[in-house]
Design a protein around this motif. Structure first.
Motif, PDB file in Angstrom:
ATOM      1  N   LEU A 162      19.300  31.990 -16.056  1.00 45.88           N
ATOM      2  CA  LEU A 162      20.665  32.529 -16.123  1.00 45.88           C
ATOM      3  C   LEU A 162      21.660  31.494 -15.617  1.00 45.88           C
ATOM      4  O   LEU A 162      22.735  31.308 -16.211  1.00 45.88           O
ATOM      5  CB  LEU A 162      20.763  33.809 -15.293  1.00 45.88           C
ATOM      6  CG  LEU A 162      22.156  34.448 -15.210  1.00 45.88           C
ATOM      7  CD1 LEU A 162      22.565  35.028 -16.566  1.00 45.88           C
ATOM      8  CD2 LEU A 162      22.183  35.534 -14.139  1.00 45.88           C
ATOM      9  N   LEU A 163      21.324  30.807 -14.553  1.00 44.43           N
ATOM     10  CA  LEU A 163      22.219  29.772 -14.023  1.00 44.43           C
ATOM     11  C   LEU A 163      22.468  28.663 -15.045  1.00 44.43           C
ATOM     12  O   LEU A 163      23.577  28.128 -15.132  1.00 44.43           O
ATOM     13  CB  LEU A 163      21.627  29.183 -12.746  1.00 44.43           C
ATOM     14  CG  LEU A 163      21.736  30.057 -11.493  1.00 44.43           C
ATOM     15  CD1 LEU A 163      20.886  29.475 -10.366  1.00 44.43           C
ATOM     16  CD2 LEU A 163      23.188  30.186 -11.055  1.00 44.43           C
ATOM     17  N   LEU A 164      21.459  28.315 -15.832  1.00 45.50           N
ATOM     18  CA  LEU A 164      21.655  27.292 -16.871  1.00 45.50           C
ATOM     19  C   LEU A 164      22.690  27.759 -17.886  1.00 45.50           C
ATOM     20  O   LEU A 164      23.495  26.962 -18.375  1.00 45.50           O
ATOM     21  CB  LEU A 164      20.332  26.977 -17.572  1.00 45.50           C
ATOM     22  CG  LEU A 164      19.178  26.461 -16.710  1.00 45.50           C
ATOM     23  CD1 LEU A 164      18.026  26.023 -17.610  1.00 45.50           C
ATOM     24  CD2 LEU A 164      19.622  25.333 -15.804  1.00 45.50           C
ATOM     25  N   ALA A 165      22.675  29.054 -18.208  1.00 47.57           N
ATOM     26  CA  ALA A 165      23.630  29.595 -19.169  1.00 47.57           C
ATOM     27  C   ALA A 165      25.045  29.602 -18.613  1.00 47.57           C
ATOM     28  O   ALA A 165      26.009  29.700 -19.379  1.00 47.57           O
ATOM     29  CB  ALA A 165      23.219  31.011 -19.578  1.00 47.57           C
ATOM     30  N   LEU A 172      20.086  22.617 -11.485  1.00 50.91           N
ATOM     31  CA  LEU A 172      19.270  23.176 -10.418  1.00 50.91           C
ATOM     32  C   LEU A 172      18.545  22.105  -9.609  1.00 50.91           C
ATOM     33  O   LEU A 172      18.338  20.980 -10.087  1.00 50.91           O
ATOM     34  CB  LEU A 172      18.232  24.132 -11.008  1.00 50.91           C
ATOM     35  CG  LEU A 172      18.760  25.273 -11.879  1.00 50.91           C
ATOM     36  CD1 LEU A 172      17.605  26.161 -12.322  1.00 50.91           C
ATOM     37  CD2 LEU A 172      19.788  26.097 -11.127  1.00 50.91           C
ATOM     38  N   PRO A 173      18.140  22.464  -8.390  1.00 53.86           N
ATOM     39  CA  PRO A 173      17.308  21.540  -7.614  1.00 53.86           C
ATOM     40  C   PRO A 173      15.995  21.258  -8.345  1.00 53.86           C
ATOM     41  O   PRO A 173      15.498  22.087  -9.114  1.00 53.86           O
ATOM     42  CB  PRO A 173      17.054  22.308  -6.309  1.00 53.86           C
ATOM     43  CG  PRO A 173      18.181  23.294  -6.211  1.00 53.86           C
ATOM     44  CD  PRO A 173      18.485  23.681  -7.636  1.00 53.86           C
ATOM     45  N   PHE A 226      18.569  19.406 -16.853  1.00 49.29           N
ATOM     46  CA  PHE A 226      19.186  20.478 -16.097  1.00 49.29           C
ATOM     47  C   PHE A 226      18.973  20.347 -14.589  1.00 49.29           C
ATOM     48  O   PHE A 226      19.235  21.278 -13.843  1.00 49.29           O
ATOM     49  CB  PHE A 226      18.634  21.833 -16.564  1.00 49.29           C
ATOM     50  CG  PHE A 226      18.833  22.082 -18.031  1.00 49.29           C
ATOM     51  CD1 PHE A 226      20.115  22.292 -18.532  1.00 49.29           C
ATOM     52  CD2 PHE A 226      17.762  22.100 -18.907  1.00 49.29           C
ATOM     53  CE1 PHE A 226      20.317  22.523 -19.887  1.00 49.29           C
ATOM     54  CE2 PHE A 226      17.964  22.330 -20.270  1.00 49.29           C
ATOM     55  CZ  PHE A 226      19.236  22.536 -20.764  1.00 49.29           C
ATOM     56  N   ILE A 227      18.510  19.186 -14.146  1.00 50.16           N
ATOM     57  CA  ILE A 227      18.255  18.946 -12.725  1.00 50.16           C
ATOM     58  C   ILE A 227      19.513  18.373 -12.062  1.00 50.16           C
ATOM     59  O   ILE A 227      20.158  17.478 -12.595  1.00 50.16           O
ATOM     60  CB  ILE A 227      17.074  17.974 -12.521  1.00 50.16           C
ATOM     61  CG1 ILE A 227      15.808  18.555 -13.164  1.00 50.16           C
ATOM     62  CG2 ILE A 227      16.850  17.698 -11.038  1.00 50.16           C
ATOM     63  CD1 ILE A 227      15.421  19.911 -12.664  1.00 50.16           C
ATOM     64  N   ARG A 228      19.821  18.883 -10.906  1.00 48.84           N
ATOM     65  CA  ARG A 228      20.997  18.419 -10.169  1.00 48.84           C
ATOM     66  C   ARG A 228      20.743  17.035  -9.602  1.00 48.84           C
ATOM     67  O   ARG A 228      19.733  16.811  -8.930  1.00 48.84           O
ATOM     68  CB  ARG A 228      21.313  19.415  -9.055  1.00 48.84           C
ATOM     69  CG  ARG A 228      22.557  19.075  -8.254  1.00 48.84           C
ATOM     70  CD  ARG A 228      22.984  20.216  -7.345  1.00 48.84           C
ATOM     71  NE  ARG A 228      21.946  20.584  -6.395  1.00 48.84           N
ATOM     72  CZ  ARG A 228      22.192  21.168  -5.227  1.00 48.84           C
ATOM     73  NH1 ARG A 228      23.421  21.478  -4.889  1.00 48.84           N
ATOM     74  NH2 ARG A 228      21.208  21.487  -4.421  1.00 48.84           N
ATOM     75  N   PRO A 229      21.649  16.087  -9.836  1.00 51.79           N
ATOM     76  CA  PRO A 229      21.468  14.747  -9.273  1.00 51.79           C
ATOM     77  C   PRO A 229      21.395  14.786  -7.743  1.00 51.79           C
ATOM     78  O   PRO A 229      22.025  15.641  -7.108  1.00 51.79           O
ATOM     79  CB  PRO A 229      22.715  13.988  -9.742  1.00 51.79           C
ATOM     80  CG  PRO A 229      23.192  14.746 -10.943  1.00 51.79           C
ATOM     81  CD  PRO A 229      22.843  16.178 -10.671  1.00 51.79           C
ATOM     82  N   ALA A 230      20.652  13.869  -7.168  1.00 58.15           N
ATOM     83  CA  ALA A 230      20.457  13.859  -5.719  1.00 58.15           C
ATOM     84  C   ALA A 230      21.780  13.749  -4.968  1.00 58.15           C
ATOM     85  O   ALA A 230      21.951  14.337  -3.900  1.00 58.15           O
ATOM     86  CB  ALA A 230      19.528  12.701  -5.344  1.00 58.15           C
ATOM     87  N   GLU A 231      22.734  13.023  -5.540  1.00 59.13           N
ATOM     88  CA  GLU A 231      24.024  12.838  -4.833  1.00 59.13           C
ATOM     89  C   GLU A 231      24.850  14.109  -4.776  1.00 59.13           C
ATOM     90  O   GLU A 231      25.799  14.201  -3.993  1.00 59.13           O
ATOM     91  CB  GLU A 231      24.846  11.720  -5.484  1.00 59.13           C
ATOM     92  CG  GLU A 231      25.219  11.928  -6.937  1.00 59.13           C
ATOM     93  CD  GLU A 231      24.187  11.362  -7.894  1.00 59.13           C
ATOM     94  OE1 GLU A 231      24.538  11.127  -9.066  1.00 59.13           O
ATOM     95  OE2 GLU A 231      23.039  11.149  -7.464  1.00 59.13           O
TER      96      GLU A 231
END
Length: 220
Positions: free
Chosen positions: A192-195, A200-201, A213-218
């Motif tokens: 749902l968050l992707l939509a 995401l982590p 869809f992965i959140r960058p480390a920064e």
């Protein structure tokens, strides 16, 4: 008459779901440690306290006040909500931010479009912006998730800047999927968050396209 009765019944159910979500999130907020309020949420550039302040903006600002803030932002809704969230996060204690949500559990506010389902989405997704970013194991009840998953439309994806082209979202904990293409697997609430345009982590998704869809480390 039957359709009207069914519609009224659905509205009652949605209002109950919204109230329950707000009360439960207020309890989560009350349990946060002081340092967690200043951690980064899934919302770009917003800390946990900024998201919490934004969640109650519709309860606290009258329509004239909201329009006045929009004028100050030269008609840019995103600029307006960003400025107000940061201002109110600084102005109110964390105890007050939690209380705003709990005390307004039955407030009739809804976003400009989307009605009650959009109001539920506003609360659920911003709640996940906080709990997922903090690594809290809160599961949104299935009935609330089902409402929001069923509301996913291409127009909503565009509004939230979600790029799901060539991807099929496949829930691992519910019988639900959306889209076509290479599968991305995960918990329904993460999908749902992707939509809603979130990233995401690492470690919450599976499938060849999941890296996009992965959140960058920064940003963590």
């Amino acid at each position: 008459m039957g359709n009207r009765t069914a519609s009224r019944g659905k509205s009652v159910e949605l209002r109950a779901a919204i109230a329950a979500e707000r009360r439960e999130l207020a309890d989560v907020f009350d349990s946060l440690r002081p340092e967690q309020w200043n951690e980064q949420s899934l919302c770009a550039r917003w800390r946990v306290r900024d998201v919490a302040a934004h969640m109650s903006m519709g309860f606290r600002l009258s329509l004239p006040a909201t329009l006045g803030e929009l004028v100050k932002a030269r008609g840019n809704l995103h600029r307006m909500t960003d400025r107000v969230a940061r201002r109110d996060a600084a102005a109110h204690s964390t105890t007050a931010l939690a209380a705003f949500l709990r005390d307004n559990a039955h407030h009739p506010w809804t976003p400009p479009v989307g009605g009650l389902a959009a109001a539920l989405g506003h609360d659920v997704v911003h709640g996940l912006d906080i709990t997922v970013a903090l690594g809290l194991d809160r599961r949104v009840p299935e009935d609330r998730l089902r409402v929001l998953l069923d509301e996913i439309r291409p127009s909503g994806l565009r509004f939230f800047g979600a790029d799901l082209d060539g991807v099929r979202l496949c829930a691992e904990d519910l019988d639900w999927s959306y889209g076509s293409g290479s599968p991305v697997f995960g918990a329904a609430q993460d999908l749902l968050l992707l939509a809603y345009g979130r990233r995401l982590p690492e470690g919450r998704l599976r499938g060849e396209p999941s890296d996009r869809f992965i959140r960058p480390a920064e940003e963590a």
